[in-house]
Scaffold this motif. Structure first.
Motif, PDB file in Angstrom:
ATOM      1  N   ILE A 122     -21.909 -17.303  34.853  1.00  0.00           N
ATOM      2  CA  ILE A 122     -22.986 -18.270  35.164  1.00  0.00           C
ATOM      3  C   ILE A 122     -23.654 -17.916  36.483  1.00  0.00           C
ATOM      4  N   ILE A 123     -22.825 -17.568  37.498  1.00  0.00           N
ATOM      5  CA  ILE A 123     -23.388 -17.210  38.806  1.00  0.00           C
ATOM      6  C   ILE A 123     -24.263 -15.982  38.679  1.00  0.00           C
ATOM      7  N   ASP A 124     -23.816 -15.007  37.871  1.00  0.00           N
ATOM      8  CA  ASP A 124     -24.600 -13.781  37.683  1.00  0.00           C
ATOM      9  C   ASP A 124     -25.937 -14.092  37.011  1.00  0.00           C
ATOM     10  N   ARG A 125     -25.873 -14.925  35.973  1.00  0.00           N
ATOM     11  CA  ARG A 125     -27.106 -15.274  35.241  1.00  0.00           C
ATOM     12  C   ARG A 125     -28.085 -16.047  36.138  1.00  0.00           C
ATOM     13  N   LYS A 126     -27.572 -16.984  36.899  1.00  0.00           N
ATOM     14  CA  LYS A 126     -28.426 -17.783  37.770  1.00  0.00           C
ATOM     15  C   LYS A 126     -28.989 -16.949  38.928  1.00  0.00           C
ATOM     16  N   SER A 127     -28.183 -15.984  39.378  1.00  0.00           N
ATOM     17  CA  SER A 127     -28.666 -15.099  40.455  1.00  0.00           C
ATOM     18  C   SER A 127     -29.830 -14.250  39.961  1.00  0.00           C
ATOM     19  N   LYS A 128     -29.677 -13.733  38.729  1.00  0.00           N
ATOM     20  CA  LYS A 128     -30.773 -12.947  38.161  1.00  0.00           C
ATOM     21  C   LYS A 128     -32.021 -13.811  37.956  1.00  0.00           C
TER      22      LYS A 128
END
Length: 743
Positions: A564-570
């Motif tokens: 989730i953190i990776d997706r939101k960061s992107k």
């Protein structure tokens, strides 16, 4: 003699008789009162001669004022001295005037280095200044001056009186007089005082009692009248006596000649008036009994009918005026028949013949005019064909054309030139008015000039001032923030141009206000949208980062949290990159690498990138006109981004199971690419706001877009000097791109 000539002779005879008859009545009414007196000595003319003799008698005999007596009676008052003293201003002003008179001459002598002249002029000036100063110190100087002026006026008056002594002597040769002063008893007469009893009616042709006063002074328009009148007023003497004409006067005496002329003229007029009455009666019977006159009149009517009605009216008025003038001329000339029977008699006959001609013309028109006046419908119909109406319409047309040309020429000038023309016209009218004052004969021409130029100028100025007031009121409203209605733009004048410019400025202000309000609203929305779109992924990142820090998190949850953190960061990176890119484009800092690109192939590549998504969706894409290449000098990578954003938006926002139409073509030297789809979200009327940053078709913001796609696309197209336009029709969404293509 033929019937026609007989009728003409009858008309001529009737006209002469009627003219002679009317002239006799006219003379009897206008001058008859002069000849109803018993004789000349009972007429007003003789009475005026008697009054003139009495005035001369008072002036030369009863109350003669000698030069010595008049001078001795002169008195000078304090007011007269003050008036004379300050006639040319105060002492200071008079001294300044003297100095001003000599100053240029002294300066000129100094410039010529002529000291002798300088000294002479200075001494003369100082002497006059001193003389004026001394005069203001004493009244005697002014008193002497005033006395000399009065003496001069008295001398002039007595000189005028003396010039009439010959006239007085002529009266003395005819009149006898006997007067006695009621105060002193002194007798004044041109008879032996002992012969007063001779003045009785048996021995006199004329005798009257007469009373006169001693204060009679005649010539009020001669200088010195007031002085002489004040001297005469001091005498209260009354003279009572008789004035008579002796029967012994010769026939050559001027009064006897006037009496004889009066007698002869009275007989002539009496015979003339009686004869005219008889002629008038005879003319009436000729007109009554003769049918030939009426037949002759009716013979001329067909020719008369062909004339316009105003020409006929003018002809009738002219005939009446000519007839009246002939009556006056006859009246004037008949007075001299007794003196000059041949020349005056000849003139009387000529005037009577002229009057007969005019009376015949009146007769020819009279019956016709009576018939016309009775039928007003005919008059109205003929008035429409009147010569003056035709001329008036012609002049009106010419005037309108000329006025239009002058107005156009006037309005094409600058404001300064227009003002100069108006001032020149006003100055010209002023000069014309001065000319009329000097020569009143030009008054009709001046009135025409005023009607043609001054009145239109005044009307135009009044209209211009009213128009200017409207403009001022409108500018006051604009200054106070009130928009109101547009000014009416009438004509091509400077004021009309100003009104038009004010309307343009008002629309500009209104547009600017609307744009400012829209900008404020969009700015608020931008801040809100940016805050929302950036804070949502950032909040998720922070939240799941905090969860990862806890020890109780399992390995499976940890992996899910990291995902989730990776997706939101992107997602956050995409938002920040897009925002940065839009800012660069708006500031013009983006460099383009242009080359010749086939737009058809570039569009197909962009569609190929979304091929899987298109197949997985329920949308049906219809792409047309992709057979022939269309080249353009563009940055292929940036333009691909435009196609990518538009196709991505179509996939995100199109209604399921709807069709998408993409067309590329050439039109007027431009490549036209259009994208049409049906939106799943309701579109508002402000389609241009979709270009704004963070503006989405999905106002609930449930999609994953950044809201910058269309803004980026439009900026890229603008950098290529093309255009990107959006049209909405209900839920139909259409994007049109135009770019200059290259052969």
């Amino acid at each position: 003699m033929g019937t026609k000539w007989k009728n003409k002779v009858l008309i001529g005879l009737w006209a002469i008789l009627i003219t002679f008859g009317i002239s006799g009545l006219f003379i009897g009414c206008t001058t008859g009162d002069r000849y109803i007196s018993r004789d000349y000595f009972n007429t007003s003319e003789f009475q005026s001669e008697l009054d003139q003799f009495t005035e001369y008698l008072t002036m030369f005999e009863l109350n003669p004022i000698t030069l010595k007596e008049a001078k001795e009676s002169i008195k000078v008052t304090k007011n007269e001295i003050d008036e004379y003293r300050y006639r040319y201003g105060s002492l200071f002003e008079q001294k300044d005037n003297i100095v001003a008179q000599y100053e240029p001459r002294i300066e000129e002598a100094k410039a010529a280095d002529d000291q002798v002249t300088v000294d002479s002029l200075t001494e003369e000036r100082d002497k006059k200044v001193q003389d004026i100063t001394n005069n203001f110190k004493s009244d005697e100087y002014f008193k002497e001056k005033i006395v000399k002026e009065k003496e001069k006026k008295i001398e002039e008056y007595l000189k005028v009186e003396e010039n009439h002594r010959a006239d007085y002597q002529r009266y003395l040769d005819s009149f006898l007089y006997y007067f006695k002063s009621s105060q002193t008893g002194k007798v004044y007469t041109n008879l032996d005082p002992t012969q007063e009893n001779r003045m009785n009616r048996k021995e006199m042709k004329f005798l009257t009692n007469y009373t006169t006063s001693a204060d009679h002074v005649m010539y009020s328009d001669v200088p010195g009248f007031e002085l002489m009148n004040s001297i005469a007023d001091k005498k209260t003497e009354i003279f009572v006596g008789k004035i008579a004409l002796p029967k012994t006067l010769s026939a050559g005496n001027w009064l006897m000649m006037e009496a004889e002329k009066y007698k002869k003229q009275r007989i002539i007029l009496l015979v003339y008036v009686i004869s005219s009455i008889a002629a008038l009666i005879l003319g009436y019977f000729i007109r009554k009994k003769s049918k030939g006159i009426q037949a002759e009149i009716e013979r001329y009517h067909p020719y008369y009918d062909k004339l316009p009605i105003d020409v006929r009216a003018a002809f009738f008025v002219f005939s009446c005026i000519g007839f009246i003038l002939s009556l006056f001329a006859t009246n004037d000339e008949i007075q001299y028949v007794g003196e000059n029977p041949i020349s005056s008699g000849r003139d009387v006959v000529i005037f009577l013949i002229a009057g007969a001609v005019f009376s015949a013309l009146i007769l020819l028109q009279w019956n016709y005019l009576i018939s016309v006046v009775k039928d007003w419908k005919t008059v109205k119909a003929q008035l429409e064909k009147a010569l003056l109406i035709k001329m008036g319409n012609w002049i009106k047309v010419i005037f309108k054309k000329t006025a239009a040309k002058l107005r156009e020429a006037f309005l094409n000038q600058t404001a300064a030139t227009q003002v100069f023309i108006l001032l020149a016209a006003a100055f010209g009218l002023g000069l014309a008015a001065v000319l009329v004052v000097v020569q009143p004969i030009f008054l009709p021409f001046y009135l025409i000039l005023v009607g043609v130029s001054a009145i239109p100028i005044v009307v135009m100025l009044v209209n211009r001032m009213a128009y200017l007031n409207q403009i001022v009121e409108k500018t006051n409203e604009l200054a106070s923030g009130k928009m109101g209605k547009d000014l009416q733009v009438s004509g091509k004048s400077v004021l009309a141009t100003l009104a038009g410019n004010i309307n343009v400025l008002k629309q500009g202000v209104k547009t600017s206000q609307n744009a400012q309000a829209k900008s404020e609203r969009l700015k608020t929305e931008l801040i809100t949208n940016v805050s929302h779109d950036l804070r949502t992924p950032l909040t998720s990142i922070i939240t799941y980062t905090q969860l990862l820090k806890t020890e109780e998190v399992s390995s499976e949850d940890r992996s899910a949290y990291l995902e989730i953190i990776d997706r939101k960061s992107k997602r956050l990176k995409v938002l920040i990159d897009d925002l940065f890119e839009v800012s660069k484009m708006a500031s013009g800092n983006m460099d383009l690498k242009k080359e010749k690109v086939d737009l058809v192939q570039l569009l197909q590549q962009a569609l190929g990138e979304y091929d899987d998504m298109i197949n997985d969706s329920s949308l049906q894409f219809r792409v047309t006109n992709t057979e022939k290449p269309i080249y353009a000098i563009v940055d292929g990578q940036k333009l691909w981004r435009v196609f990518d954003n538009l196709i991505g938006n179509i996939l995100k926002y199109s209604l399921e199971n709807s069709r998408v139409f993409i067309t590329i073509s050439k039109l007027n030297g431009q490549a036209m690419i259009t994208f049409k789809n049906v939106s799943k979200y309701e579109l508002n009327d402000n389609s241009d706001e979709l270009f704004e940053r963070f503006k989405r078709g999905d106002t609930s913001r449930h999609t994953n877009g950044s809201g910058l796609g269309l803004a980026i696309a439009k900026s890229i197209v603008d950098l290529h000097e093309g255009s990107l336009d959006i049209e909405t029709d209900g839920d139909l969404f259409k994007v049109s791109i135009s770019l200059w293509f290259s052969e």
